[in-house]
Scaffold this active site. Structure first.
Site, PDB file in Angstrom:
ATOM      1  N   GLU A 200     -50.703 101.885  50.775  1.00 14.11           N
ATOM      2  CA  GLU A 200     -50.949 101.773  52.214  1.00 14.11           C
ATOM      3  C   GLU A 200     -52.208 102.558  52.522  1.00 14.11           C
ATOM      4  O   GLU A 200     -52.345 103.702  52.088  1.00 14.11           O
ATOM      5  CB  GLU A 200     -49.807 102.368  53.058  1.00 14.11           C
ATOM      6  CG  GLU A 200     -48.581 101.516  53.170  1.00 14.11           C
ATOM      7  CD  GLU A 200     -47.519 102.116  54.080  1.00 14.11           C
ATOM      8  OE1 GLU A 200     -47.870 102.809  55.058  1.00 14.11           O
ATOM      9  OE2 GLU A 200     -46.336 101.894  53.796  1.00 14.11           O
TER      10      GLU A 200
ATOM     11  N   GLU B 269     -42.066 106.153  51.179  1.00 20.25           N
ATOM     12  CA  GLU B 269     -42.346 107.478  51.751  1.00 20.25           C
ATOM     13  C   GLU B 269     -41.119 108.381  51.706  1.00 20.25           C
ATOM     14  O   GLU B 269     -40.668 108.934  52.710  1.00 20.25           O
ATOM     15  CB  GLU B 269     -42.885 107.324  53.179  1.00 20.25           C
ATOM     16  CG  GLU B 269     -44.229 106.596  53.184  1.00 20.25           C
ATOM     17  CD  GLU B 269     -44.931 106.548  54.533  1.00 20.25           C
ATOM     18  OE1 GLU B 269     -44.251 106.585  55.562  1.00 20.25           O
ATOM     19  OE2 GLU B 269     -46.181 106.480  54.543  1.00 20.25           O
TER      20      GLU B 269
END
Ligand code: P53
Length: 476
Positions: A375, A175
């Site tokens: 995810e 991220e």
């Protein structure tokens, strides 16, 4: 067209959320080891001095460090074809600037990856998942310091060499686009002045902030270049937190504001890592904010030579954006306003499977590289009753997202190569530090005070997912 035959069905984990053993095997302190437990309403705090009477969730995690063999065997029984997990940088270079890597740390992951192979599981390995060695913050000011680029590249090369033949799929920074937010100043960039109690909301010099993010881009690109040199088989991806947002109304100003938010949060980092150069809007926005970055011709060449092979992302929920912000959403730091058409989880995240299909289309049309969803899952309260956990809400969530992926492949022609749902087993929540916010296919007996037997119990969702994988998506 069904899911491709070699589709990487799997689940994900992150070292600081599952391993524990924070000071065993020669491991150094990481940023995550300094975070207290919080809740939906009480933010986690960063503390400098580790007062060991206090409970720090990462210090024990769910004990994957000692139990990985039985855990990976369980993942094998569920039928996982892939396991996304991260290497704790501080196990390999305890301080980040050590002269030699820590052999015990290297051996630990060698055993982890070998156990994956024995269970026919393909590892997908994140090099940096919010767990930078703490010493790099205090002594170097994290990625604001160019020396830290070299340290990351040395760490990455050490891993590529040691795990050659065992690991083929790599992600550089988890991220990475959290690096554009104040929350990411500590856990993505490692900035010293963000290492303070209220670490989620710090502000500081913007030039330093974006120069540090630039240095993270360089570190990633140089890792990609080295990874390809060390083993041409390596496939190395970026990892972006997807923050899908819709205009709150059809008002053109809302639509424009939504696009601007998407460009800045979703597209900026992805463009740098997939296309190898800064998008024009990012250059203008930074200039208008008075941020002048030092970007050399050599840097530009590095970014271009270090383009990723595939694009991976996390996808949980979506939100709405209005030009006139009004009430900001809560529960997820990338949330905007609530969407009246969507259901909301106990932690305030809205479920939006169609948004995953939309996202897959947008990403594939923008980049034309293989995509991986690394995810996606539902954080919920689960209860163990008579030795079993019945989680139909999680099955519903996952099923809807599997269907959305199928439509993106089958109807829209998207090149999607894998799906690692979050998480293989219950772990510590990154955002809140809780155990109560569970995502796992496997229940772990552990509570928010760190109590419990740590016994593993596969949930109903594990049985469901087993059949989905066995039928290559047909039985979803
Ligand atoms: P949790 C929010 C806050 C922190 C990390 O999140 C996040 C997000 C997502 O919007 O990103 C990822 O545990 C992260 C994982 C994390 C997962 O989302 O706060 O890569 O480490 O556990 C879920 O519910």
């Amino acid at each position: 067209m069904p899911f491709p035959n070699n589709f990487l069905w799997g689940a994900a984990l992150a070292a600081n959320q599952c391993e524990g053993a924070w000071n065993e095997g020669g491991k150094g302190e990481s940023i995550a080891d300094h975070l207290t437990a919080g809740s939906r309403t009480k933010p986690r705090r960063f503390v400098k001095d580790l007062n060991l009477d206090k409970y720090f969730p990462s210090h024990t995690g769910v004990d994957f460090y000692h139990r990985f063999e039985e855990d990976i065997a369980l993942f094998g029984q569920i039928g996982l074809k892939s396991l996304r997990l991260s290497i704790a940088w501080s196990r390999i270079f305890p301080n980040g600037d050590d002269a030699q890597p820590n052999e015990e740390g290297l051996r630990f992951y060698e055993r982890v990856f070998t156990t994956c192979r024995e269970n026919n599981i393909t590892p997908i390995v994140t090099l940096s998942h919010f767990e930078m060695p703490y010493h790099l913050i205090t002594a170097y000011n994290g990625f604001a310091n160019k020396q830290v680029i070299d340290m990351f590249v040395r760490y990455a090369k050490t891993c590529f060499k040691r795990y050659k033949g065992l690991v083929k799929y790599w992600l550089t920074f988890n991220e990475i686009n959290f690096g554009t937010l104040s929350a990411g100043r500590l856990f993505c960039l490692g900035l010293r002045d963000a290492a303070q109690e209220n670490y989620f909301f710090t502000s500081g010099d913007e030039t330093e902030h974006y120069q540090a993010l630039h240095n993270v881009f360089l570190a990633s690109a140089r890792a990609v270049i080295s990874g390809h040199q060390i083993d041409p088989q390596n496939q190395i991806g970026c990892m972006i937190a997807n923050g899908l947002a819709y205009p709150l109304t059809p008002k053109p100003e809302d639509v424009l504001a939504t696009q601007q938010r998407a460009d800045w949060f979703n597209n900026f980092c992805g463009d740098v890592q997939v296309r190898g150069s800064y998008p024009s809007f990012a250059k203008r926005l930074l200039a208008k904010r008075g941020v002048t970055l030092e970007i050399t011709a050599e840097d530009e060449a590095t970014l271009l030579a270090g383009k990723v092979d595939f694009y991976s992302f996390s996808y949980y929920s979506s939100s709405c954006i209005a030009a006139d912000p009004g009430n900001e959403g809560e529960g997820n730091l990338i949330a905007g306003q609530k969407n009246p058409y969507l259901q909301t989880s106990d932690w305030g995240w809205q479920t939006d499977p169609s948004g995953l299909r939309l996202t897959l289309n947008r990403l594939y049309q923008r980049y034309q590289v293989p995509l991986m969803v690394v995810e996606n899952g539902l954080g919920a309260i689960d209860t163990l009753e008579n030795g079993a956990v019945n989680d139909p809400y999680r099955i519903d969530y996952l099923r809807a997202h599997v269907e959305a992926m199928h439509q993106a492949i089958d109807e829209d022609g998207v090149d999607l190569i894998g799906y690692t749902m979050w998480t293989a087993m219950d772990v510590i929540s990154a955002g809140t530090g809780e155990m109560a916010k569970r995502y796992g296919l496997i229940y772990v007996d552990r509570d928010d005070l760190g109590q419990g037997t740590l016994t593993r119990t596969p949930k109903a969702s594990a049985v469901w997912y087993h059949d989905v994988i066995a039928s290559n998506g047909d039985s979803a």
